[in-house]
Write an enzyme that holds these catalytic residues in place. Structure first.
Site, PDB file in Angstrom:
ATOM      1  N   ASP A 278       0.712  -1.155  -0.121  1.00 22.44           N
ATOM      2  CA  ASP A 278      -0.184  -0.137  -0.164  1.00 22.44           C
ATOM      3  C   ASP A 278       0.833   1.134  -0.053  1.00 22.44           C
ATOM      4  O   ASP A 278       2.020   1.217   0.558  1.00 22.44           O
ATOM      5  CB  ASP A 278      -0.827  -0.037   1.347  1.00 22.44           C
ATOM      6  CG  ASP A 278      -2.119   0.886   1.235  1.00 22.44           C
ATOM      7  OD1 ASP A 278      -2.116   1.555   0.019  1.00 22.44           O
ATOM      8  OD2 ASP A 278      -2.577   1.111   2.022  1.00 22.44           O
TER       9      ASP A 278
ATOM     10  N   ASN B 110     -10.741  -3.096  -6.217  1.00 25.56           N
ATOM     11  CA  ASN B 110      -9.707  -1.804  -7.027  1.00 25.56           C
ATOM     12  C   ASN B 110     -10.543  -1.327  -8.195  1.00 25.56           C
ATOM     13  O   ASN B 110     -10.139  -0.333  -8.735  1.00 25.56           O
ATOM     14  CB  ASN B 110      -8.398  -2.273  -7.146  1.00 25.56           C
ATOM     15  CG  ASN B 110      -7.318  -2.453  -5.710  1.00 25.56           C
ATOM     16  OD1 ASN B 110      -6.643  -3.060  -5.951  1.00 25.56           O
ATOM     17  ND2 ASN B 110      -8.013  -1.472  -4.906  1.00 25.56           N
TER      18      ASN B 110
HETATM   19  C1  FPP Z   1      -1.795   0.300  -3.246  1.00 27.39           C
HETATM   20  O1  FPP Z   1      -1.423   1.355  -3.561  1.00 27.39           O
HETATM   21  C2  FPP Z   1      -1.415  -0.486  -4.423  1.00 27.39           C
HETATM   22  C3  FPP Z   1      -2.512  -1.138  -5.395  1.00 27.39           C
HETATM   23  C4  FPP Z   1      -3.757  -0.611  -5.381  1.00 27.39           C
HETATM   24  C5  FPP Z   1      -2.029  -1.895  -6.340  1.00 27.39           C
HETATM   25  C6  FPP Z   1      -0.806  -1.763  -7.013  1.00 27.39           C
HETATM   26  C7  FPP Z   1      -0.075  -2.841  -7.375  1.00 27.39           C
HETATM   27  C8  FPP Z   1       1.201  -3.121  -7.880  1.00 27.39           C
HETATM   28  C9  FPP Z   1       1.929  -1.819  -8.258  1.00 27.39           C
HETATM   29  C10 FPP Z   1       1.939  -4.567  -7.876  1.00 27.39           C
HETATM   30  C11 FPP Z   1       1.738  -4.904  -9.180  1.00 27.39           C
HETATM   31  C12 FPP Z   1       0.375  -5.105  -9.619  1.00 27.39           C
HETATM   32  C13 FPP Z   1      -0.275  -4.963 -10.830  1.00 27.39           C
HETATM   33  C14 FPP Z   1      -1.813  -5.381 -10.941  1.00 27.39           C
HETATM   34  C15 FPP Z   1       0.368  -4.198 -11.833  1.00 27.39           C
HETATM   35  P1  FPP Z   1      -2.427   2.617  -3.518  1.00 27.39           P
HETATM   36  O2  FPP Z   1      -2.552   2.989  -4.689  1.00 27.39           O
HETATM   37  O3  FPP Z   1      -3.783   2.260  -2.589  1.00 27.39           O
HETATM   38  O4  FPP Z   1      -1.745   3.885  -2.662  1.00 27.39           O
HETATM   39  P2  FPP Z   1      -2.440   4.806  -1.485  1.00 27.39           P
HETATM   40  O5  FPP Z   1      -3.056   4.275  -0.528  1.00 27.39           O
HETATM   41  O6  FPP Z   1      -1.044   5.662  -1.129  1.00 27.39           O
HETATM   42  O7  FPP Z   1      -3.372   5.810  -2.613  1.00 27.39           O
END
Ligand code: FPP
Length: 250
Positions: free
Chosen positions: A24, A72
């Site tokens: 995260d 998501n």
């Molecule tokens: C959380 O950060 C992460 C995600 C929602 C997914 C991201 C996953 C990866 C980069 C790994 C590879 C996976 C894929 C499917 C390419 P956030 O966006 O929730 O962060 P925030 O809470 O700071 O907004």
């Protein structure tokens, strides 16, 4: 606390058999730099590559990461689109990383919602790494625990109806039997669940499997997570007395 079957590294720490990570903080990492959120996800993918290699080298047997949740899809079309683009690209890259480190990759989650080429990519990643004998890297995509449990119940019920199971046979179902209907069938439960970015939430992740896992929350944002932070989490895990609902050993 160490057990006789634990893998011990050169510095004497016991390495958890199964580590699960809720990665995260990609969005915040990017926003703090005035960058689009997609750049945070891109950096997050780079971190993932290095952590897969670090875990394999440390002797972790299973590493499960939360790449994309069933929730998501609610994000903006632009962000979901950027994640899918990265997913396509990194799946190919992951085949190389996995093969370099003798890692077998496996996906959990409901994959039919992905575009056909992504589904093919998932099959390729699994097939091209299936003979590796080291760590198993489990990628949770379009994964949600509640969805997984409901799908497992559907599978079990359909099988029970088709095979004409009696009420007595249904009542004999054990937790162990049921776990074979989950996406994680055959895998050990996570010992350590790490969540980055300081949030104290489970977010529908491995709810059944993490019943007795130890949790470790770090304020570090996922793109900044590295081997040093991983070792801090493992060192912290080494201080825990695991009781699995039993009594503290004297
Ligand atoms: C959380 O950060 C992460 C995600 C929602 C997914 C991201 C996953 C990866 C980069 C790994 C590879 C996976 C894929 C499917 C390419 P956030 O966006 O929730 O962060 P925030 O809470 O700071 O907004």
């Amino acid at each position: 606390m160490q057990n006789p079957n634990d893998i011990i590294d050169s510095e004497g720490r016991s390495i958890p058999k199964h580590i699960a990570i809720i990665l995260d903080g990609n969005g915040r990492w990017a926003e703090r730099r005035g960058l689009p959120r997609a750049m945070g996800h891109k950096q997050g993918c780079e971190t993932l590559e290095t952590i897969v290699a670090d875990c394999a080298r440390l002797g972790v047997q299973y590493l499960t990461v939360y790449g994309f949740s069933t929730e998501n899809w609610k994000r903006s079309q632009e962000e979901v689109g950027a994640l899918m683009k990265l997913f396509r690209f990194y799946m190919t890259k992951l085949i190389k990383v996995a093969n370099e480190h003798n890692v077998r990759a496996r996906m959990i989650g409901e994959r039919s919602r992905f575009a056909p080429d992504i589904q093919e990519g998932i099959c390729r990643l699994e097939n091209e790494t299936k003979d590796n004998t080291g760590m198993t890297f489990v990628f949770a995509v379009n994964y949600g625990s509640r969805d997984e449990i409901v799908r497992a119940i559907r599978k079990y019920t359909i099988e029970a109806i088709r095979s004409g199971k009696s009420e007595e046979e249904i009542l004999a179902l054990t937790e162990q039997d049921f776990s074979l209907y989950l996406d994680t069938a055959g895998m050990p439960d996570p010992d350590l669940v790490i969540r980055t970015s300081g949030e104290f939430r489970i977010s529908n992740y491995l709810l059944w499997q993490s019943a007795y896992a130890e949790y470790y929350i770090t304020p570090v944002l996922w793109p900044d997570f590295n081997k040093e932070e991983l070792l801090k989490a493992i060192d912290n895990f080494n201080t825990r007395e695991r009781r699995f609902g039993g009594r503290l050993k004297k």
